[in-house]
Design a protein around this motif. Structure first.
Motif, mmCIF file in Angstrom:
data_model
loop_
_atom_site.group_PDB
_atom_site.id
_atom_site.type_symbol
_atom_site.label_atom_id
_atom_site.label_comp_id
_atom_site.label_asym_id
_atom_site.label_seq_id
_atom_site.Cartn_x
_atom_site.Cartn_y
_atom_site.Cartn_z
ATOM 1 N N ALA A 162 0.807 -1.220 0.000
ATOM 2 C CA ALA A 162 0.000 0.000 0.000
ATOM 3 C C ALA A 162 0.842 1.273 0.000
ATOM 4 O O ALA A 162 0.337 2.351 -0.314
ATOM 5 N N LEU A 163 2.128 1.139 0.332
ATOM 6 C CA LEU A 163 2.960 2.325 0.497
ATOM 7 C C LEU A 163 3.088 3.142 -0.782
ATOM 8 O O LEU A 163 3.011 4.379 -0.759
ATOM 9 N N LEU A 164 3.259 2.478 -1.908
ATOM 10 C CA LEU A 164 3.393 3.199 -3.173
ATOM 11 C C LEU A 164 2.125 3.989 -3.489
ATOM 12 O O LEU A 164 2.189 5.109 -4.000
ATOM 13 N N GLN A 165 0.972 3.424 -3.147
ATOM 14 C CA GLN A 165 -0.288 4.126 -3.361
ATOM 15 C C GLN A 165 -0.354 5.375 -2.473
ATOM 16 O O GLN A 165 -0.834 6.426 -2.908
ATOM 17 N N LEU A 166 0.137 5.252 -1.240
ATOM 18 C CA LEU A 166 0.163 6.407 -0.341
ATOM 19 C C LEU A 166 1.040 7.516 -0.911
ATOM 20 O O LEU A 166 0.675 8.697 -0.880
ATOM 21 N N GLY A 209 15.351 4.075 -1.606
ATOM 22 C CA GLY A 209 15.623 5.494 -1.427
ATOM 23 C C GLY A 209 14.560 6.241 -0.654
ATOM 24 O O GLY A 209 14.538 7.481 -0.649
ATOM 25 N N LEU A 210 13.671 5.514 0.017
ATOM 26 C CA LEU A 210 12.609 6.164 0.787
ATOM 27 C C LEU A 210 13.148 6.629 2.140
ATOM 28 O O LEU A 210 14.022 5.985 2.728
ATOM 29 N N PRO A 211 12.639 7.740 2.664
ATOM 30 C CA PRO A 211 13.153 8.302 3.916
ATOM 31 C C PRO A 211 12.628 7.554 5.149
ATOM 32 O O PRO A 211 11.654 7.976 5.783
#
Length: 259
Positions: A162-166, A209-211
């Motif tokens: 779901a993270l990419l959708q967020l 590369g996500l924070p």
């Protein structure tokens, strides 16, 4: 500085993260406001305890006021409620928010929260917004009002998908309504350091590369006690490992969002 804690998935710790970061900010001497946009009002109960049931006025009354012209409307300041914690105030949630949602959406009241928080900005150093576990009128209102966004992540396979959708939702809101909105970071919650899968899940996010913010928040039964007693961890047991992790996380967020 206005920060929204946002995830469409339920059970990821949005209310816990919101309240504990806000409580730490208040302990640091920062004038802090918590905004509870969830009709379940868990954040409101967390901060007010038994008095949450009779607390008024609430955000439901605030939004209802935007739908009806009144000769003598309440000022935005009148909706701010004190808590038992110094420097910490609340815009309270209420179950009636659920039934108001359709009317607010049809009347395009999506910018009313941003307007209200801008009116209050001079009174507070930090504002934290807790959101419902859905992409709806209230979460969009929060994203439009905020400068920074924190995404709780519980190392679950469904959460990773779901993270990419967020992130796409953040980009959409930034492009359409709020060019100042930025991702402050991903808060790893309920982390089990001895388990392999959670570590792999977090490493994959970092590799993309996500924070991913550090430290990660440990899984602990102390959270349930904190909820039950309506006391943020920094007030309940400041020396507890999780309370110290929250304090370190607060500092990491402050450093990342400075300026």
């Amino acid at each position: 500085m206005i920060t929204v804690v946002f995830n469409q998935k339920g059970g990821v710790g949005k209310s816990t993260i919101t309240v504990n970061l806000a409580a730490i900010a208040a302990r640091r001497g920062l004038r802090t406001l918590v905004v509870d946009l969830d009709p379940q009002a868990n954040t409101t109960r967390y901060l007010l305890g038994e008095t949450a049931e009779t607390a008024e006025p609430t955000l439901a009354e605030f939004f209802d006021q935007t739908l009806n012209f009144k000769l003598n409307p309440r000022s935005t300041e009148e909706f701010v409620l004190p808590t038992a914690h110094e420097n910490l105030a609340l815009l309270a949630g209420h179950g009636a928010l659920e039934e108001l949602q359709g009317k607010l959406e049809s009347r395009y009241k999506i910018f009313k929260l941003r307007e209200a928080l801008r009116e209050l900005a001079a009174q507070f150093d930090r504002i934290y917004i807790d959101t419902p576990p859905a992409l709806n009128f209230y979460t969009r209102s929060a994203l439009i009002a905020a400068r920074w966004c924190l995404i709780p992540y519980d190392c679950d396979e469904f959460a990773r998908r779901a993270l990419l959708q967020l992130l796409e939702t953040l980009e959409e809101v930034r492009a359409d309504h709020n060019p100042e909105l930025q991702l402050a970071g991903i808060v790893v919650n309920q982390f089990q350091s001895r388990a392999t899968l959670p570590r792999q899940a977090v490493d994959e996010l970092a590799a993309q590369g996500l924070p991913v913010l550090s430290p990660y928040l440990s899984s602990s039964v102390k959270v349930k006690e904190s909820h039950q007693k309506s006391l943020p961890l920094v007030a309940l047991e400041p020396g507890h490992r999780l309370a110290q992790e929250f304090a370190a996380l607060f500092e990491a967020i402050e450093a990342r969002t400075a300026g």
